[in-house]
Write an enzyme that holds these catalytic residues in place. Structure first.
Site, PDB file in Angstrom:
ATOM      1  N   THR A  18      17.189 115.881 -21.259  1.00 32.74           N
ATOM      2  CA  THR A  18      16.140 115.197 -20.498  1.00 32.74           C
ATOM      3  C   THR A  18      16.118 115.670 -19.048  1.00 32.74           C
ATOM      4  OG1 THR A  18      16.660 113.260 -21.855  1.00 32.74           O
ATOM      5  CG2 THR A  18      15.176 112.902 -20.010  1.00 32.74           C
ATOM      6  N   ARG A  22      23.883 118.881 -19.091  1.00 35.41           N
ATOM      7  CA  ARG A  22      24.974 117.967 -18.749  1.00 35.41           C
ATOM      8  C   ARG A  22      26.063 118.062 -19.794  1.00 35.41           C
ATOM      9  NH1 ARG A  22      22.034 112.442 -16.864  1.00 35.41           N
ATOM     10  NH2 ARG A  22      20.605 113.488 -15.456  1.00 35.41           N
ATOM     11  N   SER A 113      23.740 113.038 -12.397  1.00 33.85           N
ATOM     12  CA  SER A 113      23.024 111.819 -12.043  1.00 33.85           C
ATOM     13  C   SER A 113      23.914 110.583 -12.030  1.00 33.85           C
ATOM     14  CB  SER A 113      21.846 111.659 -12.999  1.00 33.85           C
ATOM     15  OG  SER A 113      21.038 110.584 -12.623  1.00 33.85           O
ATOM     16  N   HIS A 114      23.603 109.627 -12.905  1.00 33.99           N
ATOM     17  CA  HIS A 114      24.303 108.342 -12.909  1.00 33.99           C
ATOM     18  C   HIS A 114      25.534 108.373 -13.809  1.00 33.99           C
ATOM     19  CE1 HIS A 114      21.354 108.868 -15.988  1.00 33.99           C
ATOM     20  NE2 HIS A 114      22.086 108.099 -16.760  1.00 33.99           N
ATOM     21  N   LYS A 126      20.979 121.712 -12.894  1.00 33.42           N
ATOM     22  CA  LYS A 126      19.554 121.596 -13.170  1.00 33.42           C
ATOM     23  C   LYS A 126      18.793 122.574 -12.286  1.00 33.42           C
ATOM     24  CE  LYS A 126      17.075 117.868 -11.722  1.00 33.42           C
ATOM     25  NZ  LYS A 126      16.552 116.511 -11.734  1.00 33.42           N
ATOM     26  N   ASP A 277      21.844 105.737  -7.339  1.00 35.39           N
ATOM     27  CA  ASP A 277      22.794 106.313  -8.301  1.00 35.39           C
ATOM     28  C   ASP A 277      23.521 107.533  -7.743  1.00 35.39           C
ATOM     29  OD1 ASP A 277      20.654 108.087  -8.368  1.00 35.39           O
ATOM     30  OD2 ASP A 277      21.026 108.604 -10.463  1.00 35.39           O
ATOM     31  N   ASP A 279      23.151 110.746  -7.757  1.00 39.07           N
ATOM     32  CA  ASP A 279      22.441 111.807  -7.024  1.00 39.07           C
ATOM     33  C   ASP A 279      21.266 111.275  -6.209  1.00 39.07           C
ATOM     34  OD1 ASP A 279      21.100 111.197  -9.394  1.00 39.07           O
ATOM     35  OD2 ASP A 279      20.145 113.157  -9.478  1.00 39.07           O
ATOM     36  N   ASP A 281      18.479 109.498  -6.966  1.00 38.66           N
ATOM     37  CA  ASP A 281      17.078 109.412  -7.383  1.00 38.66           C
ATOM     38  C   ASP A 281      16.725 108.072  -8.023  1.00 38.66           C
ATOM     39  OD1 ASP A 281      18.482 109.952  -9.676  1.00 38.66           O
ATOM     40  OD2 ASP A 281      17.257 111.662 -10.320  1.00 38.66           O
ATOM     41  N   ARG A 282      17.739 107.300  -8.432  1.00 34.95           N
ATOM     42  CA  ARG A 282      17.435 105.992  -9.032  1.00 34.95           C
ATOM     43  C   ARG A 282      17.549 104.879  -8.004  1.00 34.95           C
ATOM     44  NH1 ARG A 282      19.688 105.549 -15.178  1.00 34.95           N
ATOM     45  NH2 ARG A 282      18.815 107.530 -15.868  1.00 34.95           N
ATOM     46  N   THR A 344       9.629 110.478 -21.813  1.00 32.34           N
ATOM     47  CA  THR A 344      10.755 110.182 -20.926  1.00 32.34           C
ATOM     48  C   THR A 344      11.211 111.440 -20.194  1.00 32.34           C
ATOM     49  OG1 THR A 344      11.475 108.387 -22.342  1.00 32.34           O
ATOM     50  CG2 THR A 344      13.151 109.390 -20.946  1.00 32.34           C
ATOM     51  N   GLU A 363       9.758 105.206 -14.160  1.00 32.59           N
ATOM     52  CA  GLU A 363      10.366 105.015 -15.473  1.00 32.59           C
ATOM     53  C   GLU A 363      11.160 103.715 -15.468  1.00 32.59           C
ATOM     54  OE1 GLU A 363      11.567 108.706 -17.711  1.00 32.59           O
ATOM     55  OE2 GLU A 363      12.419 109.111 -15.752  1.00 32.59           O
ATOM     56  N   GLU A 364      11.326 103.169 -16.669  1.00 34.69           N
ATOM     57  CA  GLU A 364      12.095 101.935 -16.801  1.00 34.69           C
ATOM     58  C   GLU A 364      13.557 102.118 -16.422  1.00 34.69           C
ATOM     59  OE1 GLU A 364      14.630 101.981 -19.202  1.00 34.69           O
ATOM     60  OE2 GLU A 364      13.996 104.023 -19.689  1.00 34.69           O
ATOM     61  N   SER A 365      14.008 103.367 -16.387  1.00 38.17           N
ATOM     62  CA  SER A 365      15.415 103.644 -16.111  1.00 38.17           C
ATOM     63  C   SER A 365      15.692 103.696 -14.614  1.00 38.17           C
ATOM     64  CB  SER A 365      15.801 104.956 -16.772  1.00 38.17           C
ATOM     65  OG  SER A 365      14.879 105.971 -16.412  1.00 38.17           O
ATOM     66  N   LYS A 376      12.185 111.553  -8.800  1.00 43.15           N
ATOM     67  CA  LYS A 376      12.209 110.152  -8.431  1.00 43.15           C
ATOM     68  C   LYS A 376      13.090 110.022  -7.193  1.00 43.15           C
ATOM     69  CE  LYS A 376      15.532 109.291 -12.138  1.00 43.15           C
ATOM     70  NZ  LYS A 376      15.364 109.936 -13.441  1.00 43.15           N
ATOM     71  N   ARG A 496      18.604 104.132 -27.697  1.00 40.63           N
ATOM     72  CA  ARG A 496      17.955 103.231 -26.752  1.00 40.63           C
ATOM     73  C   ARG A 496      16.850 102.471 -27.483  1.00 40.63           C
ATOM     74  NH1 ARG A 496      20.446 105.011 -22.348  1.00 40.63           N
ATOM     75  NH2 ARG A 496      20.324 107.163 -21.630  1.00 40.63           N
TER      76      ARG A 496
HETATM   77  C1  G1P Z   1      17.600 108.910 -19.061  1.00 41.98           C
HETATM   78  C2  G1P Z   1      16.465 107.943 -18.822  1.00 41.98           C
HETATM   79  C3  G1P Z   1      15.236 108.695 -18.371  1.00 41.98           C
HETATM   80  C4  G1P Z   1      15.571 109.530 -17.137  1.00 41.98           C
HETATM   81  C5  G1P Z   1      16.769 110.409 -17.412  1.00 41.98           C
HETATM   82  C6  G1P Z   1      17.229 111.154 -16.168  1.00 41.98           C
HETATM   83  O1  G1P Z   1      17.258 109.806 -20.078  1.00 41.98           O
HETATM   84  O2  G1P Z   1      16.187 107.189 -19.980  1.00 41.98           O
HETATM   85  O3  G1P Z   1      14.211 107.781 -18.107  1.00 41.98           O
HETATM   86  O4  G1P Z   1      14.481 110.343 -16.781  1.00 41.98           O
HETATM   87  O5  G1P Z   1      17.865 109.624 -17.879  1.00 41.98           O
HETATM   88  O6  G1P Z   1      17.589 110.298 -15.132  1.00 41.98           O
HETATM   89  P1  G1P Z   1      17.751 109.628 -21.594  1.00 41.98           P
HETATM   90  O7  G1P Z   1      19.252 109.524 -21.565  1.00 41.98           O
HETATM   91  O8  G1P Z   1      17.138 108.353 -22.080  1.00 41.98           O
HETATM   92  O9  G1P Z   1      17.240 110.845 -22.314  1.00 41.98           O
HETATM   93 ZN    ZN Z   2      20.001 110.310 -10.889  1.00 42.42          ZN
END
Ligand code: G1P
Ligand code: ZN
Length: 543
Positions: A18, A22, A113-114, A126, A277, A279, A281-282, A344, A363-365, A376, A496
């Site tokens: 996504t 990673r 990221s997170h 990335k 988070d 990096d 972006d969240r 997503t 996004e919901e995340s 983001k 999910r």
């Molecule tokens: C998750 C989140 C998605 C976000 C991505 C990167 O991806 O659900 O919204 O863009 O992290 O931060 P997923 O693990 O669901 O593929």
């Molecule tokens: Zn992030």
């Protein structure tokens, strides 16, 4: 200094998900792993010769070593210049901004990221394209192909570059400019928001707690919120980035940012709480005794963005990822805005932003952003919230109450089942996929299925098609369940399940979310057999 050509062979699993590639940090540290993937990036962009790239990361374990490798490989392959954040640090949105500001040929962001950091946790790489956004699938497909057929790569034999001192240096013929990671980003925020109104807000006694979760936004938040806007010293907590994020999980949600939640639900809670988070972006937004879900936050920002100078002419349109709640759609409908639904992942917003179709998306995340960068942006979301609160004089709680009164409430929750057996998870998805055509019109525990399908996305700008982006079941009356497998996990599969139900009855607005979604939760299991396939009676994380 000489260029060495190293013989190598393809390594399994070098496929970006996504958001970039990673893996476990030890996998990235394995022989040729990082090097093969970086060489694949060079191939995917038609070579790095003569190009200028931005480089930085979230400071997690191996960030500094990886930066040196990437610099040596860029120099060996003829890159003209690298713009590097001091200490090889850059938040993801700041990297996106630097790419755009300097009109570079793209950039490399080192981050997972997170996901937690450390030798036994996660690392990631990335590539972002010249528009500042994550590489779209036609570029990542080329990376996959290049990584699958690699035979050699070039790297310079050289000592480490000193990345601690601002200024310009060289590696072979390549120029390296080491920049302050915060300065340009802070200037951009100053252009977007009413900093005078924000200064007045803090001068008037408004209190805030920003939890940087030992990750990259610490220095950004301190500079902007405390030093520039006058939030009380100490408002930004856990502000020093550490390679393992203080042993924590730098994901801003009520579970992992529990320390912040406890303060915000306590007696002496500040007016406003936020977290970001790994990096940067969240974002998580929380008022005094009032947690704001990311989908609601997106809807509130869309409804009120015009109160900030950058958006005072109104929004061109909005977008959300498919599983994100449709609270945004309600705002768009009332305000006459186009509302796009994308798969997503932030990379799908890029074309809509570049084409001027949307201004704001999310996004919901816990991701929200706008056309100011192509990622983001956690701190941006915090500043937009503060700008709105400053202009309206409302509390977070009041904002939410008024928003639901105007638009109705979309109760929403995501249930994650982590590290489940990948075969079982796939079997569950396949079983449900096969059932979808027969579902419309049937009753599921007291609700009628309106539609059931697997989401595909046709990009309206470049015509590309993304398939298999999640299974969705919609009920008459506005309820919805979405199922998808994560594309960012590094162990087994993460299932999910996204749950949504709507209410226009003010008497229900203060209901507990899980309680309000009780029936949907039961339907989700009934339809897909979650417990049967995962062996789990309850999700690991509810957000
Ligand atoms: C998750 C989140 C998605 C976000 C991505 C990167 O991806 O659900 O919204 O863009 O992290 O931060 P997923 O693990 O669901 O593929
Ligand atoms: Zn992030």
């Amino acid at each position: 200094m000489s260029v060495i050509t190293v013989k190598t062979a393809p390594i399994d699993g070098q496929k970006p998900g996504t958001s970039g590639l990673r893996k476990k940090t030890r996998v990235f540290m394995g022989p040729h792993y990082l090097e093969n993937f970086v060489a694949a990036i060079w191939s995917a962009i038609g070579g790095v010769r003569g190009k200028t790239l931005v480089l930085g990361g979230d400071g997690r374990y191996f960030n500094d070593r990886a930066a040196q490798v990437i610099l040596r490989m860029a120099a060996a392959s003829g890159a003209k210049k690298m713009i590097v954040g001091q200490g090889a640090l850059l938040s993801t949105p700041a990297a996106s901004h630097l790419i755009r500001l300097n009109k570079t040929d793209g950039g490399i962001i080192m981050s997972a990221s997170h996901n937690p950091g450390g030798p036994d946790e996660d690392f990631g790489v990335k590539f972002n394209t010249p528009n500042g956004g994550p590489a779209p699938e036609n570029v990542t497909d080329k990376m996959v192909a290049a990584a699958a057929s690699i035979t050699e790569y070039q790297i310079m034999e050289a000592q480490d570059v000193d990345l601690s001192t601002l200024g310009t240096t060289t590696l072979g013929d390549m120029e390296i400019e080491i920049v302050d990671p915060v300065a340009d980003y802070a200037n951009l925020m100053k252009e977007l928001f009413d900093f005078n109104a924000l200064r007045d807000l803090f001068a008037g006694g408004f209190t805030l707690r920003f939890d940087a979760m030992h990750a990259i936004t610490g220095p950004y938040a301190k500079t902007i919120l405390e030093d520039t806007l006058g939030a009380a010293p100490g408002s930004v907590v856990n502000a020093t980035p550490s390679p393992d994020f203080g042993g924590g999980h730098p994901d801003p949600n009520p579970i992992w940012a529990k320390e912040l939640m406890d303060v915000m639900m306590g007696d002496d809670a500040p007016d406003f709480g936020a977290a970001s988070d790994g990096d940067g972006d969240r974002n998580m937004i929380v008022g005094r005794n009032c947690y704001v879900g990311p989908s609601d936050s997106l809807a509130v920002l869309a409804a009120n963005a015009h109160l900030a100078p950058a958006y005072s002419d109104g929004l061109k349109g909005v977008a959300r990822s498919m599983p994100t709640s449709r609270a945004l759609d309600r705002v768009a409908a009332k305000r006459g805005l186009d509302c796009y639904e994308t798969p997503t992942g932030w990379k799908f917003f890029g074309n809509l932003l570049d084409d001027g179709r949307i201004t704001l998306c999310g996004e919901e995340s816990a991701g929200t952003g706008s056309d100011h960068v192509r990622e983001k942006d956690g701190l941006w979301a915090v500043l937009l919230w503060l700008n709105i609160l400053a202009k309206t004089g409302k509390s977070v709680q009041q904002m939410m109450t008024d928003h639901w009164a105007e638009f109705g409430r979309n109760f929403y929750s995501r249930h994650d089942y982590e590290s489940v057996d990948a075969e079982e998870a796939n079997a569950m998805i396949e079983g449900l996929r096969a059932k979808l055509p027969g579902l419309p019109g049937t009753d599921v525990l007291g609700a009628t299925v309106e539609s059931a399908d697997e989401f595909s996305y046709d990009d309206p700008v470049d015509g590309s098609r993304a398939t298999a982006q999640g299974l969705r079941v919609t009920f008459t009356g506005g309820g919805r369940i979405v199922y998808r497998l994560s594309g960012t996990g590094t162990v087994g599969a993460t299932l999910r399940v996204y749950l949504e139900d709507v209410s226009d009855d003010p008497a229900t607005f203060t209901k507990d979310t899980q309680e309000a979604l009780k029936d949907m939760i039961a339907r989700a299991d009934h339809l897909a057999g979650i417990a049967k396939f995962t062996g789990r009676q309850a999700p690991d994380v509810r957000t």
